[in-house]
Scaffold this active site. Structure first.
Site, PDB file in Angstrom:
ATOM      1  N   ASN A   1       0.824  -1.216   0.000  1.00 31.70           N
ATOM      2  CA  ASN A   1       0.000   0.000   0.000  1.00 31.70           C
ATOM      3  C   ASN A   1       0.855   1.262   0.000  1.00 31.70           C
ATOM      4  O   ASN A   1       0.587   2.219  -0.730  1.00 31.70           O
ATOM      5  CB  ASN A   1      -0.927   0.008   1.225  1.00 31.70           C
ATOM      6  CG  ASN A   1      -2.197  -0.793   0.984  1.00 31.70           C
ATOM      7  OD1 ASN A   1      -2.571  -1.060  -0.159  1.00 31.70           O
ATOM      8  ND2 ASN A   1      -2.859  -1.186   2.049  1.00 31.70           N
TER       9      ASN A   1
ATOM     10  N   GLU B   1      -6.091  -7.570   5.121  1.00 29.22           N
ATOM     11  CA  GLU B   1      -5.299  -8.550   4.365  1.00 29.22           C
ATOM     12  C   GLU B   1      -5.308  -9.924   5.028  1.00 29.22           C
ATOM     13  O   GLU B   1      -4.474 -10.780   4.725  1.00 29.22           O
ATOM     14  CB  GLU B   1      -3.853  -8.060   4.223  1.00 29.22           C
ATOM     15  CG  GLU B   1      -3.042  -8.051   5.502  1.00 29.22           C
ATOM     16  CD  GLU B   1      -3.215  -6.801   6.350  1.00 29.22           C
ATOM     17  OE1 GLU B   1      -2.362  -6.550   7.213  1.00 29.22           O
ATOM     18  OE2 GLU B   1      -4.211  -6.077   6.163  1.00 29.22           O
TER      19      GLU B   1
END
Length: 351
Positions: free
Chosen positions: A228, A263
């Site tokens: 990210n 995640e």
């Protein structure tokens, strides 16, 4: 519609204090103060939404970090969970009303059929009474009118049934679609947290009743924050989606893969002992390691993706919470030992 846990009117003094804490929380983790992020932060500092609080605390304990992507996922899964159910209830009510209308139409047609039968019987009796020519004309006219009306009623009923069938198929399709949406994670196509909780309770109850083997895996994408931070949330979402695809490809139809949050994933393995569960985990682990991602805009090959996995098997007397806790402890140990590995509950030393 917001979940009732996530929508309350607070007293002014309390609201002001919680507003300050929520804002401070977002600033501390460099999260933009958008309506969604602020809403989740506000609910967290009030400590009144138990599930939301538990997930954020676990995330902070595990990574020491929050981001807007994680908060949006919580908002989508925990603070909007009433809307789809309301839509589903509306469609089921529509289907229920449609069936009543069909029944009403059929009942009305039956009444008309009874009237037609009565007319035929009356005219039959009239014919048995040696009618005159004029009477015969009257009987013929009455029979023609009754037959024409009966044919019109049958056509109306057929049209009504055809229309009802079309509406019913459409409503059934909408009901199925909504049920799928209620239980599916939009990004990965896996089951979502709500569906996971429901299935988990069913399997634990079945295990405690019949001692059928049942194991679970908890998987976490290693160093996901780096994806990210370095490549943006679009790439991060693609990593999550591709790992989800691998899980679906490698698992059996009876297995239950779900996106647990962010995640992290959970897999329910009914009829599976811990040895077989570890074998399944190894297959997923190896398949993820072979994943190759290329950034389209630059043709740059992205870093390898790996997962850490914790495995646990249901014991008699377990609750969903105790089973998840052991799998989570195994996952925590896998990450503590360097990530990119599988740890069974039998190997847990960090307590």
């Amino acid at each position: 519609m917001l979940n009732s846990h996530c929508f309350r009117l607070d007293a002014a003094d309390e609201a002001n204090e919680w507003h300050t804490q929520a804002t401070d929380l977002l600033i501390r983790y460099n999260i933009p103060i958008t309506p969604v992020c602020y809403h989740v932060a506000y609910e967290y500092v009030t400590q009144r939404h138990g599930e939301l609080t538990r997930i954020i605390d676990a995330q902070l304990n595990k990574t020491g970090h929050l981001d807007s992507h994680f908060l949006f996922h919580l908002f989508e899964n925990l603070c909007l969970e009433g809307a789809e159910n309301d839509k589903l209830d509306d469609h089921l009510a529509d289907l229920h009303n449609l069936l009543f209308k069909v029944l009403e139409g059929v009942t009305n047609n039956c009444s008309q059929t009874d009237l037609f039968s009565e007319t035929l019987l009356n005219q039959s009796h009239a014919l048995d009474a040696n009618p005159s020519l004029e009477d015969l004309r009257g009987i013929a006219q009455t029979l023609m009118q009754a037959t024409t009306q009966a044919m019109q009623n049958n056509r109306m009923l057929q049209d009504h049934l055809e229309s009802a069938e079309e509406q019913s198929l459409s409503l059934q399709s909408e009901v199925k679609k909504l049920r799928d949406e209620i239980s599916t994670d939009a990004l990965t196509g896996l089951f979502n947290r709500r569906a996971l909780n429901k299935r988990m309770h069913e399997l634990v109850e079945a295990h405690n009743g019949a001692s059928t083997p049942f194991s679970i895996l908890m998987l976490d994408i290693d160093h996901f924050k780096r994806f990210n931070d370095n490549f943006g949330h679009v790439i991060g979402d693609e990593v999550i989606r591709r790992v989800g695809l691998i899980m679906r490809d490698q698992l059996r139809d009876v297995d239950f893969p779900a996106r647990y949050g962010g995640e992290e994933f959970t897999v329910l393995l009914p009829g599976t002992d811990i040895t077989h569960a570890i074998s399944i985990a190894e297959t997923i682990h190896q398949s993820v390691a072979k994943l190759i991602l290329i950034k389209r805009s630059t043709k740059e090959k992205l870093p390898s993706v790996t997962v850490s996995v914790g495995a646990a098997s249901c014991r008699r007397g377990d609750s969903p919470e105790t089973l998840l806790e052991r799998a989570d402890q195994a996952l925590y140990q896998a990450k503590e030992e360097g990530r990119n590995r599988i740890v069974s509950e039998a190997e847990i030393t960090y307590m």
